[in-house]
Scaffold this motif. Structure first.
Motif: not given
Length: 234
Positions: A61, A65, A85
């Motif tokens: 993740e 990003q 997150d």
């Protein structure tokens, strides 16, 4: 008439109530011991597998990003991240050259099962104030297992989208297994200015790490804290 000797079958000796109780207690203890062993295996191994998978997901993740940022594009604001997150990358050389964890935003139970967590209401790396990071000492890959070994002068690195922030500890357990032990209610350690009212305006860029005490319990907390020494804004 011939005389026959009759053989009577012998009945099994009766066990006393005390013997039955002792036997039952022994079986219960064996069962309890097996359950405790299974629980320990789950804590040390089973939860580790779950966290390892979560760390892989968080790393992917974070890569996604950061890879989408253009060269001149400003770094995203970590304050806009939702709980759960991917937040950044934590490195603590004291714990080994290969020690590295992806930090998750949030410090709730489900957050810390995935790895070290950033206290949402604390500063972000490089900001004036106090960056708060928490992690487990047992289970879930036990990121902070060696927490008591932290020394004054140790460095703490946090990599964010805009670079690496390095903090130097000025208060740590220094090898004392009971060092820097506080009550669970002592949340002042992650205040903007630790030990001062929450509305006190910070003048330093600090970091505070917290974890459980004792290692296989959570009756208290331990902490270590330090100040920013280098980084994109340090």
């Amino acid at each position: 008439m011939p005389r026959h000797a009759q053989r009577r079958g012998r009945s099994a000796p009766r066990r006393s109530a005390a013997a039955v109780a002792v036997g039952a207690l022994g079986e219960l203890m064996l069962t309890a011991g097996a359950l405790v062993l299974l629980f320990v295996v789950y804590i040390l191994w089973g939860t580790g597998l779950q966290t390892a998978q979560a760390q892989d997901d968080l790393e992917n993740e974070l890569d996604q990003q950061w890879s989408q940022l253009a060269p001149e594009q400003p770094a995203p604001d970590p304050s806009e991240l939702a709980d759960g997150d991917a937040y950044g990358i934590l490195r603590i050389p004291r714990f080994g050259d290969d020690w590295q964890f992806t930090v998750v935003q949030g410090v709730q139970v489900d957050d810390l099962k995935r790895g070290p967590g950033h206290y949402p209401n604390t500063a972000n790396p490089g900001e004036l104030g106090n960056v708060g990071i928490a992690a487990h000492r047992s289970g879930h890959l036990e990121p902070f297992a060696d927490f008591p070994q932290l020394r004054v002068g140790d460095t703490i690195e946090i990599e964010m989208a805009d670079g690496v922030y390095v903090y130097e500890l000025d208060d740590a357990p220094d090898g004392d297994s009971d060092g820097n032990r506080i009550n669970i209610s002592d949340v002042w350690v992650v205040d903007p200015v630790p030990g001062e009212p929450r509305d006190t305006e910070p003048t330093e860029r600090r970091i505070t790490l917290t974890t459980c005490w004792p290692r296989f319990g959570s009756s208290h907390r331990m902490y270590a804290t330090g100040v920013l020494v280098s980084g994109p804004t340090g």
